[in-house]
Design an enzyme around this catalytic site. Structure first.
Site, PDB file in Angstrom:
ATOM      1  N   LYS A  28     -45.530 -11.269  61.800  1.00 24.70           N
ATOM      2  CA  LYS A  28     -45.232  -9.230  62.387  1.00 24.70           C
ATOM      3  C   LYS A  28     -44.173  -9.619  63.480  1.00 24.70           C
ATOM      4  CE  LYS A  28     -47.695  -9.068  66.522  1.00 24.70           C
ATOM      5  NZ  LYS A  28     -47.376  -8.823  67.368  1.00 24.70           N
ATOM      6  N   ASN A  29     -44.213 -10.743  63.852  1.00 20.99           N
ATOM      7  CA  ASN A  29     -42.813 -11.108  65.099  1.00 20.99           C
ATOM      8  C   ASN A  29     -41.814 -11.094  64.715  1.00 20.99           C
ATOM      9  OD1 ASN A  29     -45.111 -10.409  66.670  1.00 20.99           O
ATOM     10  ND2 ASN A  29     -45.956 -12.485  68.210  1.00 20.99           N
ATOM     11  N   CYS A 122     -49.206  -5.738  74.556  1.00 20.59           N
ATOM     12  CA  CYS A 122     -50.562  -6.901  75.118  1.00 20.59           C
ATOM     13  C   CYS A 122     -50.640  -6.482  76.779  1.00 20.59           C
ATOM     14  CB  CYS A 122     -50.895  -7.644  74.127  1.00 20.59           C
ATOM     15  SG  CYS A 122     -51.208  -7.088  72.596  1.00 20.59           S
ATOM     16  N   ARG A 127     -46.128 -10.509  82.286  1.00 17.64           N
ATOM     17  CA  ARG A 127     -44.682 -10.648  80.776  1.00 17.64           C
ATOM     18  C   ARG A 127     -43.016  -9.657  81.738  1.00 17.64           C
ATOM     19  NH1 ARG A 127     -46.906  -8.923  75.660  1.00 17.64           N
ATOM     20  NH2 ARG A 127     -46.228 -10.385  74.300  1.00 17.64           N
ATOM     21  N   ASP A 311     -50.509 -17.459  71.507  1.00 12.78           N
ATOM     22  CA  ASP A 311     -51.205 -16.813  69.946  1.00 12.78           C
ATOM     23  C   ASP A 311     -52.653 -17.087  69.672  1.00 12.78           C
ATOM     24  OD1 ASP A 311     -48.880 -15.246  71.145  1.00 12.78           O
ATOM     25  OD2 ASP A 311     -48.162 -14.553  68.768  1.00 12.78           O
ATOM     26  N   ARG A 403     -53.163  -3.660  65.703  1.00 11.68           N
ATOM     27  CA  ARG A 403     -51.693  -3.602  65.763  1.00 11.68           C
ATOM     28  C   ARG A 403     -50.948  -5.391  64.707  1.00 11.68           C
ATOM     29  NH1 ARG A 403     -49.718  -4.168  71.171  1.00 11.68           N
ATOM     30  NH2 ARG A 403     -48.249  -5.422  69.933  1.00 11.68           N
TER      31      ARG A 403
END
Ligand code: EPZ
Length: 433
Positions: A28-29, A122, A127, A311, A403
């Protein structure tokens, strides 16, 4: 784009060991950076091994709105971004995803200017994006946030320079790479992030004709080129999905072989699992996890790669909730990444939180309960909790899980889990929204 999943829940009857073989999807990232990066090139790109997840569909939607021609077929996407002519993206969809900040680097690299809504994502901490801004300013852009937009303008073009990151940031490292590949001269990013997806993005940029060296170390050197061309590229396997499945295998005392993985990306987790008494066997592109006995307590500190990934902290905390003894977890990356703990307490876990640290006193077992996912990995952690608990667990907030996980219930079902998706009742919806 799907919206009905917002009203769905996952229902798990726990206690079934995960057994058999399961294949991991693309990262995903990496995908959420590589797709915006296509804006930098003038030709057509064919991207393969994409995860079939909401975040990819969201970027596809944004790229189309911006004028790109795309064709998305579950795990492959063909993109021609030559029709993107506008440097302003004020679509509300940007706010749904953290990675939309990569549009700023890509647009700035291509047009020398970008205006993009400030990113969402999220809620796991403050952040900030000051390091992204610092990098773009160093390259010669004027950057300001106003009216909910981040605006970056480089009227004289971007000029390569040395940039020292004050914190190791995946997002800032990638965003600066995106902005710098078409800049004049040489850019050096010092104290860069070393995550596998940073390397994958650099490899993709090089495949388009960029000159990026050193990705995967803490100094990345970029020589600007005049233009980039189309290419075909296959995304690496998802390190975090792999880790979540490894943890789920251990948590259910299962015997699971996880395929299409890069074992070296998993070393921090593999080492911790082995320290807990879990058996981890590495193949060339597979990992087998077996856990015949109750795991024992360990200490975990999250760190940038190659340290233990933040994560995976949430699923790991759940695994430790029934380990023998007390485990200490320190979350060094995001300050609000313990939101799953309130939920697993409802399932019988004994965890106390003190700032960025939590102490997990292992209990004999968790018991099923209705719980709520508050962010992506909290959702994954609750799935692990549901799989290992006695009785039935119902997880709302499935939109977060979708997601980042490609058909999570299908994959888990194929290896023995009793899990399905249901529509929430009216009363549950009322409570949730
Ligand atoms: C990326 O987030 C991932 N997201 C996250 O994955 C992951 O948890 C994180 O990297 C760490 O590995 C994407 O790739 C889209 P950072 P990012 O910049 O880039 C501070 C998931 O669940 N910082 O490496 O936002 C920051 O506050 C998600 O898949 C600054 O201070 O993370 C944090 O403490 C969630 N200033 C630390 O650095 C900045 O300008 C690392 O953040 C940028 C970051």
């Amino acid at each position: 784009m799907r919206t009905e999943h917002m009203r769905e829940k996952l229902v798990i009857k726990g206690g079934k060991p995960l057994k058999g073989n399961v294949t991991v999807s693309g990262a995903k990232n990496a995908a959420v950076a590589i797709l915006p990066a296509v804006i930098l090139c003038e030709g057509r790109c064919e991207i393969d091994n994409l995860p079939n997840i909401e975040d990819v569909r969201l970027i596809d939607y944004l790229l189309c709105k911006m004028g790109a021609k795309t064709q998305l077929n579950s795990t492959t996407m063909s993109i021609d971004a030559s029709g993107v002519t506008e440097h302003i993206v004020d679509n509300d969809a940007v706010k749904l995803m953290r990675a939309s900040y990569y549009l700023i680097g890509a647009l700035l690299g291509r047009f020398g200017k970008a205006e993009v809504c400030l990113p969402g994502g999220c809620a796991i901490g403050l952040r900030p994006i000051d390091q992204h801004v610092k990098g773009m300013k160093a390259l010669g852009a004027e950057v300001k946030a106003e009216f909910g937009m981040l605006k970056a303008y480089a009227p004289n073009g971007l000029i390569g320079t040395d940039i020292y990151l004050d914190v190791v940031s995946v997002g800032a490292t990638i965003n600066i790479m995106l902005a710098a590949v078409l800049a004049q001269g040489k850019t050096t990013i010092v104290n860069s992030a070393k995550e596998p997806h940073v390397v994958d993005v650099a490899n993709f940029l090089n495949c388009m004709g960029a000159k990026v060296k050193g990705a995967g170390t803490d100094v990345i050197r970029i020589s600007g080129v005049e233009k980039l061309h189309g290419c075909s590229y296959s995304i690496i396997p998802d390190q975090i999905e792999t880790g979540t499945l490894m943890i789920a295998a251990a948590a259910t005392r299962g015997d699971l072989t996880i395929e299409n993985v890069i074992p070296t990306h998993m070393e921090a987790l593999s080492a911790k699992l082995m320290e807990m008494g879990v058996r981890v066997e590495e193949g060339d592109d597979s990992i087998r996890v077996t856990c015949p006995n109750r795991p024992t307590h360990v200490s975990i500190k999250t760190l940038p790669y190659p340290g233990f990934p933040t994560d995976l902290q949430q699923p790991a905390t759940v695994l430790l909730s029934t380990a023998e003894g007390a485990s200490i977890i320190v979350e060094n990356i995001f300050e609000s990444r313990f939101k799953h703990i309130n939920e697993i307490r409802r399932m019988g876990a004994n965890v106390s939180i003190d700032g960025r640290m939590c102490v997990v006193e292992g209990v004999e077992r968790l018991t099923g309960a209705p719980v709520r996912a508050t962010d992506l990995r909290a959702g994954a952690a609750l799935v692990v909790a549901g799989l290992m608990a006695d009785g039935q667990t119902e997880i709302s907030g499935v939109k977060y899980i979708d997601r980042g996980y490609d058909h999570i219930e299908g994959k888990l079902k194929s290896v023995g889990a009793d899990i399905h998706r249901e529509k929430m009742s009216d009363a549950e919806e009322y409570e949730f929204f």
